[in-house]
Design a protein around this motif. Sequence first.
Motif, mmCIF file in Angstrom:
data_model
loop_
_atom_site.group_PDB
_atom_site.id
_atom_site.type_symbol
_atom_site.label_atom_id
_atom_site.label_comp_id
_atom_site.label_asym_id
_atom_site.label_seq_id
_atom_site.Cartn_x
_atom_site.Cartn_y
_atom_site.Cartn_z
ATOM 1 N N THR A 1300 -2.173 -5.466 -10.728
ATOM 2 C CA THR A 1300 -1.737 -5.528 -9.337
ATOM 3 C C THR A 1300 -0.252 -5.176 -9.247
ATOM 4 O O THR A 1300 0.540 -5.373 -10.183
ATOM 5 C CB THR A 1300 -1.959 -6.932 -8.756
ATOM 6 N N LEU A 1339 -9.824 -2.306 3.503
ATOM 7 C CA LEU A 1339 -8.858 -2.357 2.397
ATOM 8 C C LEU A 1339 -7.461 -2.810 2.849
ATOM 9 O O LEU A 1339 -6.461 -2.597 2.144
ATOM 10 C CB LEU A 1339 -8.763 -0.983 1.737
ATOM 11 N N LYS A 1342 -5.013 -4.817 0.650
ATOM 12 C CA LYS A 1342 -5.695 -4.942 -0.639
ATOM 13 C C LYS A 1342 -5.479 -3.724 -1.517
ATOM 14 O O LYS A 1342 -5.384 -3.829 -2.740
ATOM 15 C CB LYS A 1342 -7.194 -5.130 -0.427
ATOM 16 N N PHE A 1343 -5.426 -2.559 -0.903
ATOM 17 C CA PHE A 1343 -5.364 -1.333 -1.698
ATOM 18 C C PHE A 1343 -4.638 -0.302 -0.859
ATOM 19 O O PHE A 1343 -5.000 -0.055 0.311
ATOM 20 C CB PHE A 1343 -6.772 -0.841 -2.037
ATOM 21 N N TRP A 1345 -2.503 3.685 -0.944
ATOM 22 C CA TRP A 1345 -2.412 4.967 -1.645
ATOM 23 C C TRP A 1345 -1.330 5.822 -1.010
ATOM 24 O O TRP A 1345 -0.939 5.616 0.142
ATOM 25 C CB TRP A 1345 -3.754 5.696 -1.625
ATOM 26 N N MET A 1368 -1.618 5.438 -6.145
ATOM 27 C CA MET A 1368 -2.321 4.317 -5.550
ATOM 28 C C MET A 1368 -1.784 3.021 -6.159
ATOM 29 O O MET A 1368 -1.271 3.003 -7.280
ATOM 30 C CB MET A 1368 -3.819 4.424 -5.798
ATOM 31 N N THR A 1369 -1.911 1.947 -5.385
ATOM 32 C CA THR A 1369 -1.471 0.639 -5.847
ATOM 33 C C THR A 1369 -2.449 -0.394 -5.328
ATOM 34 O O THR A 1369 -2.786 -0.412 -4.127
ATOM 35 C CB THR A 1369 -0.066 0.313 -5.331
ATOM 36 N N ALA A 1370 -2.898 -1.271 -6.227
ATOM 37 C CA ALA A 1370 -3.788 -2.359 -5.850
ATOM 38 C C ALA A 1370 -2.951 -3.591 -5.554
ATOM 39 O O ALA A 1370 -2.112 -3.993 -6.371
ATOM 40 C CB ALA A 1370 -4.778 -2.655 -6.964
ATOM 41 N N TYR A 1376 -12.906 -2.464 -7.617
ATOM 42 C CA TYR A 1376 -12.929 -1.412 -6.604
ATOM 43 C C TYR A 1376 -13.779 -0.243 -7.115
ATOM 44 O O TYR A 1376 -13.909 -0.033 -8.332
ATOM 45 C CB TYR A 1376 -11.503 -0.947 -6.272
ATOM 46 N N VAL A 1432 -9.070 -4.608 -11.176
ATOM 47 C CA VAL A 1432 -7.650 -4.951 -10.951
ATOM 48 C C VAL A 1432 -7.450 -6.432 -11.295
ATOM 49 O O VAL A 1432 -8.194 -7.296 -10.768
ATOM 50 C CB VAL A 1432 -7.244 -4.674 -9.482
#
Length: 1438
Positions: A1300, A1339, A1342-1343, A1345, A1368-1370, A1376, A1432
Amino acid sequence: MLDQLSPAAPARVRVVVLPIGQIKRARFLSFVERLQPEHVIQLGDVSPDGRPNRNMFSPLAFPTGRIIYDLTTNCPSPSHLALSPFELFREALVIIAVADALELDYVPYRGNHRRSMNSNAVPTPESNIRHLHQDLEKLRDGYPKALVHQVLIFDYVHKSDSAIPEGLIAVPPPEQCKRTTMKTIMCDISSMLLAELTTLAKSLQGLNTIESPKVTQGHWGQSGNVWPSGQSADMSRRNSVLSGDRSMSPPDLNDRGNVRMSMPAQLRPSDPCTTTPSLSGRPNTPSYGPESPAVFDQIVGAATSQPNSFASRFMTPNLSRDSSRDRVSVHGFGPGSASERSRNIGRGRVGIVIGSLYLCAGRWNDAIKELIDGATIAKKNFDHLWHAKALENILVGMLMLAWTGLDFQIPQVCYLSADKESMAPVHSSEPRSNRLVSLQNLVILLPELTERILNLYARSASNTGEVLPQLPFSETIIRMTKLLAAVHLAGSSLSDEVLDSLVAGVPLKKKPNLSTPRLNIHPSRLDITTILFRTFPSPSSPEQLALVDRITILGGIASVLGSLGYNRKKATVVREIVTVLVPGLVQARIAGAAEMGVHPAAGLAALATTNGKSNSAIGLDLGEGDVENGVDAFLNLLNQVYGVVISKTNIGETVPKDDSDEAAIARIIHDASMRSFGGQSLKIDVLRSCINLSEALPDFHGVLRFTADLLRTAGSGVAPGPRSEDASPSMSREEQIRLMNNISRTLGAATNLGIKDLAAEYWDEFLVRGIDVETLPPSRTPIPHTRNELPGATAVAASKETNPFIHNPFLRTPDPGAVDRLLIAGEGAAFKVTLQNPYDFDIDIESIKLESTGIDFQSAVQKTVIGAYRTQILTVLGTPKSPGQLKIVGCFVKVRGCRERRFPVFTDPWSPQRQSKIKTIGLATLLREKPRPVITDSNYSTSPLVMVPPKISTLPLLVIERQPVVAIKSTTLSQSAVMILEGERQRFSITLQNMSKDTPVDLLLFVFKDSTQEPLKLAMSNRDSSPAELYEMELLIAHKQALRWVRKDNDKQVIPPEETATFDMEILGKPGLTSAVIQVNYAYLGVPHAEVQDKFYTRQIGLPITVTVNASIELAHMDVLPLTGNIPSCVWALDEKVKMGDDMTAHDYCLLVLDLRNTWPSPLLVQLCIDDGGNIEEDILPGNTSRIIFPIRRIFFENPTAAIPTLDPSRQRQFVVSTGRVSADSERATREAFWYREQLLKMLNGTWTTKTGPLRTGNIDLRGIHLSQRIVDTIKVDDIGIEISVNGMKRGVSKYQVFTDTFSDLCVRVTNRSTDTVHPLLRIQPSIRNLSHTTSLDLNKKFVWNGTLQQTLPCLASKETLEIAIGMTALCRGEYEISASVEEARLQETPENTIAERGLRARASTRVLMDTLLAAKERRIWHSREPCYLTVTDEDDE
């Protein structure tokens, strides 16, 4: 038997005359003939009954009346008896049984014959008389409705010391009879009849009503019970004839087999009114058992006593009603009430039946009175049916009074109204009782009265249950029209002659001229026929009439039409009778013959034999030196004057006869011309005289000559066709045979006297009617071929595989029609010679041989006998000696008694055509030398008779060079049969032997046929077959042939004379293969193949083979499974080509599942070869199924929508699509499945081998694999490949782990594998794993990009790859799922633009256009085969 359709028929008493006891048929008929003259009895001669209660019909009341008996030997049919008492005359009131006194002295026909033989007692006539009396009692039981039952013993002399039982009357022999003996007997019977009529009438008067006859649907019943159901138990007979002490027990049935075989056949009790003719020459007697009895005492053996109530004769059929129906209601009494009307109707009907009894009893005045009352009552109560019957009987009564010469008065009820009577043309000066005036008034009234009666019958249908059946209605019309026709023929008068004709059946002495118009005579013939045709049975309901009744009605119609002079109408009716009668007679004959135990054809008349006497010929009884030469010149002149057809031959001629074609035609024309003049019978008489003269001389040559001339003159002189002229001679068969015997006797006598060279001229010029060549056997029939059909310069080309879809000329079977004119030099041929004999005696052919022109030809000599009046085929052998043209032109024939001569062939039918315009007649036309020219169609002709001559036929033949004869000497197959497994190949050899002694074989070709070819060709001809199915069938025919020739280097292509050659063949086990044929075509060309001229001929022999194909390894099931995720190494080990550590992923492979079943009763070793690499072996036990799973590389096919190819050249068109209405999507799916299946089959190859027993090996048929759309999607590689990776990790990994709040790179790799440029549009779809669709897309927080998830990519050319990376970053932990898809941004160029750019014609690339349209009609989209799984976690958790 009198006319049953006579107008006086209702005034007759029916008497049934039956045989009783033992009596011969001839004597029975003679006794009936003795009774016939006394069938009319005057009441004045009848003694009245002395009992006071039996004098209702006393003859003293009307002595001038007469009883007319209708004597018949047949019982009334059920359809007639069902009409009683409506028509009482149809019922048999008197039964007379006839016995023969001569049979009384023989062994009794009853009792135990063995007991009579063992005892010394001599049978006496008295015992047989007692037996006859017992039979009389049974006869009364069998015919209970008859009033009088009497037995007449003919030719019996009554002794004064013995008494005859009651009911038996002795009739002396004719020489002892007086003139009044038979009349006295009939008067006594009449006295008993009148007495019993009183009882019957009183019982009728006690009835409330009488039912009308009912219309029966379907055929009348065949059983003897003519009464309705339930009424037979109440049938009665008169009390006075019952014997109170007679036994009702059946006689002994065990002693009835020992009787005389001359006893007549009996009647059956189930049908007592039907008689069956006897084959023993004796008449029939009634039978009363379930089986036909042998003696008369079996009649009514099981009969039961019947009640003695006369009322039961005419009661209603429903006997099951309760007693309440017999009660009389007290309500509704008085005039006009329903009950009063019913009582009046019943009283009127009873009166009408009483009147009919008076009519039959001869008391016609009393009958008319009763009928008038009954008619008046019926008219008032609208009882139309009985009203018409009363009027009809009144008319009959008046006719009977007029017949006896008595005066009568027409009742007022006969007129339509009361004023009609005063309108009759009766002179006031004459009394109304004048007979002539009454007859004239009756003549005037007849048409109106007839029409009124028929209208009343028709109107009766308006009353429920009062419809008159077809039978009485039709017979009434016929009786009326017979009366009207008699009046018309007599000129509108009723004279005594006409009355005798109507009543007694005496024919008219002078018949009128019906050819002239009879306008002033009424009723007219047209009116009579109009009434008559109302009786014609309706064809819509033929079941309502029995066959006999229908024929009787049609016969009556024909009789009336014939008397009126309508012969054509009569012929029409007679034709209808035949149409109706033929089926009935056929069935009746079969049934009757089967019942009598004989064949149905036994009733056909036999041919009469000849008595052997001769009227004109004199037998030859000659000795040596009795022969003299006849006066030929005198007899020739005599025959020439009478125009006799004679032969121009003289004894001792030295110049040979001219038998050329021209001479034969000239004789035929001359004979036909001679036949056209003079009388045929006169010519025959002249020739008979010439024969008699020649026999008297004796002149043997003259006898033969004139006998032959007589046969020639009597003959027709024509050549008949199959269905043309009648060629039979104009003389009897007996005389023809006598003339032929005369020739044989003359030849025999001449031979005995040493006379040689004696022969006549044959009498029929058309003896030979055809010559043809018999068809050779198929193995010897030459088959013509052209030079273009020769397969190359050498016979080696025959071993090459040829396209089975191209016509093979050597595969066709011999056509007899194409080679029937072909012979082979040095080989014998059979010729069918057709000979005709139009005469009724046999023709003895002593020798016959063929005549030919052209090459040297040798004919065999045959002999035969031609049967009488027939065309016969004779086989004559012949052999051509050298090749060339041959023509058969005729035959040389030697007939016994005639000279050997040449006969031309006349194939076509011929008959002399007569001249339409005759300028001259007589023999002078034929004999004059310079006829006067006649003008025909503006042209001059010098021939007085224009006759088309017959056409002579010849048989042209072509004789070819000598050809060898090859036979199959042996084969390695046992009994030409082989057992083989599916996919197995076996080899065998055949040995051919050249049977010819001097002709080698230099052309040898093999062609094959098997049982699988025709079903495949038939299936290929089905227009509904898809291209894929057609390709499979074409592949089976082209590449999987059941038989083929395995050529070796040392195979000889030439078989020398009398030598052999062996050839190897190979057979393949195919499903459906049950039989095969190896056809060997061979010939002798004599020159190299390149030098063959236009035509050559081959022969063909065949070796049929019986094949049994058993199943081996079957493909039970097939499936393809995708591979995803990490695949274990054991799976990759199944394919040797996949090496561990290679950059290979599960996306490139899929699992192939094959279920193989062993159906052979032995274990088999299966070996699968995969893409020419890995091998898989598996042992399969018998009856078991083994599953084999192995990975195969997924397939990429550049153009899966390409057209399905065809192997048949005739179907190689520009493009082939499925027939019928198939959508583009369905066609596209079909083509994809076809191409991927073909690619898969190229990768696989399977074989099997037996592990026990004889070594057998074969191929596994994997073409049974069928790919569904799911399998196609699994096995194929898409045009666009999409791969997703994270942070540049190893490609092929689908699961990644990140932390994360850390930055990661998402890389999407797009590859274009197709040959076209694609305009891609990339869509990336991240989602939360293991949640619902709507929740997984949320999302937020949460997620995240960097960039857009949907973006347009640059054009991707063929075979290029493009990579796109986004950050992208979680933001939170979890699992996912990231998937991607590529969609075309726009379609490719249209086919029209592509064609235009290429500069092609509009129709030049039709196939390209079709394939392009199937390839893409909308924008395509591709998805990643497996998503990217992202796990993640927090970095601290690690």
